[in-house]
Design an enzyme around this catalytic site. Sequence first.
Site, PDB file in Angstrom:
ATOM      1  N   PRO A   2       0.841  -1.208   0.000  1.00  0.00           N
ATOM      2  CA  PRO A   2       0.000   0.000   0.000  1.00  0.00           C
ATOM      3  C   PRO A   2       0.875   1.257   0.000  1.00  0.00           C
ATOM      4  O   PRO A   2       1.777   1.387   0.829  1.00  0.00           O
ATOM      5  CB  PRO A   2      -0.783  -0.113   1.318  1.00  0.00           C
ATOM      6  CG  PRO A   2      -0.561  -1.497   1.813  1.00  0.00           C
ATOM      7  CD  PRO A   2       0.718  -1.985   1.227  1.00  0.00           C
ATOM      8  N   GLU A   3       0.625   2.131  -0.943  1.00  0.00           N
ATOM      9  CA  GLU A   3       1.364   3.390  -1.039  1.00  0.00           C
ATOM     10  C   GLU A   3       0.462   4.522  -0.531  1.00  0.00           C
ATOM     11  O   GLU A   3      -0.682   4.286  -0.173  1.00  0.00           O
ATOM     12  CB  GLU A   3       1.781   3.641  -2.493  1.00  0.00           C
ATOM     13  CG  GLU A   3       2.756   2.600  -3.050  1.00  0.00           C
ATOM     14  CD  GLU A   3       4.155   2.706  -2.430  1.00  0.00           C
ATOM     15  OE1 GLU A   3       4.425   3.714  -1.746  1.00  0.00           O
ATOM     16  OE2 GLU A   3       4.943   1.779  -2.623  1.00  0.00           O
ATOM     17  N   HIS A  94      -5.180 -14.189   9.552  1.00  0.00           N
ATOM     18  CA  HIS A  94      -4.357 -13.022   9.216  1.00  0.00           C
ATOM     19  C   HIS A  94      -4.948 -11.706   9.760  1.00  0.00           C
ATOM     20  O   HIS A  94      -4.520 -10.629   9.374  1.00  0.00           O
ATOM     21  CB  HIS A  94      -4.163 -12.922   7.707  1.00  0.00           C
ATOM     22  CG  HIS A  94      -3.437 -14.089   7.131  1.00  0.00           C
ATOM     23  ND1 HIS A  94      -2.218 -14.512   7.615  1.00  0.00           N
ATOM     24  CD2 HIS A  94      -3.767 -14.932   6.129  1.00  0.00           C
ATOM     25  CE1 HIS A  94      -1.819 -15.562   6.916  1.00  0.00           C
ATOM     26  NE2 HIS A  94      -2.735 -15.850   6.016  1.00  0.00           N
ATOM     27  N   ARG A 112       1.513 -10.671   6.055  1.00  0.00           N
ATOM     28  CA  ARG A 112       2.965 -10.669   6.268  1.00  0.00           C
ATOM     29  C   ARG A 112       3.376 -10.015   7.585  1.00  0.00           C
ATOM     30  O   ARG A 112       4.538 -10.075   7.963  1.00  0.00           O
ATOM     31  CB  ARG A 112       3.658 -10.014   5.073  1.00  0.00           C
ATOM     32  CG  ARG A 112       3.449 -10.855   3.802  1.00  0.00           C
ATOM     33  CD  ARG A 112       4.133 -10.262   2.610  1.00  0.00           C
ATOM     34  NE  ARG A 112       5.586 -10.280   2.728  1.00  0.00           N
ATOM     35  CZ  ARG A 112       6.402  -9.768   1.840  1.00  0.00           C
ATOM     36  NH1 ARG A 112       5.912  -9.174   0.763  1.00  0.00           N
ATOM     37  NH2 ARG A 112       7.696  -9.818   2.006  1.00  0.00           N
TER      38      ARG A 112
END
Length: 279
Positions: A2-3, A94, A112
């Site tokens: 994500p930017e 998650h 992650r």
Amino acid sequence: MPELPEVEITRRSFASRITGARIEQVRLGKPLRWPLGVEPGQLQGAQVLDVRRRGKYLLLDLTLPGAREGLLLMHLGMSGSLQFASRLGEPGKHDHFDLVTSQGALRLHDPRRFGAVVFAQGQDDPVAKKLLSTLGPEPWDGAGVLFDARLFHAALKKRSAAIKQVLLQGQAVVGVGNIYASEALFLAGIAPTCKAQKISFVRVQKLRDAIGQVLGQAISQGGSTLRDFRSADGQDGHFQESAQVYGREGQPCFVCGGQIRKITQGQRSTWFCPSCQRR
Ligand SMILES: [Zn+2]
């Protein structure tokens, strides 16, 4: 990853809905990049005053019981996404952070686990300062005005590295990730290998405008297509459809017809047009 545009889209998708809510429960999953830094129970009863963004951090301003100031800093890391819904189902493997409030529940899904949720006692708390103080200027101020080209020029003057790498470092301006750096440099006609300190003020102004255009376009495209909050993950793909150079090596430049090239800078790929972008 994500930017800035995805983080801003995420912010807009739930900020107004959570503002004013009381925190009823905090649930933690597996450890994230950094610990929360407060007992989850201490956040119970806190009120969410606002959701802001600084760089790629989402900042939830809180008032804790006893009128104490609080701040939750959320970062999506490499693979995080947030979901806000009136009711959440059982957490999946998650899902590592749930903020259940009187107006709905916010959930961080992060396979992650490079993301984080960190508590600070306001923005002047050293915990918050450590994370936020190294960030460069925002692309826009609160009124939507683009960042100052003279300050940008002065910041670039101090850097002898290639402009593409300087943009990625985020100290001259935040939010110009890999895809957006390639695109903005193409729009501004500046070679990615050009030394940052050698770029004239006129060209720095062009680059500043190009950064605003590229990030603004990414936000508006994501904002117009994003219905399901969780699909923020797919946002990159949508922007790529309108990319001028990103991911287009060997294909003709839309402006001059020459071949788009790909090079590696600091272990990241850069795409550019050798004839439209000069040093
Ligand atoms: Zn070209």
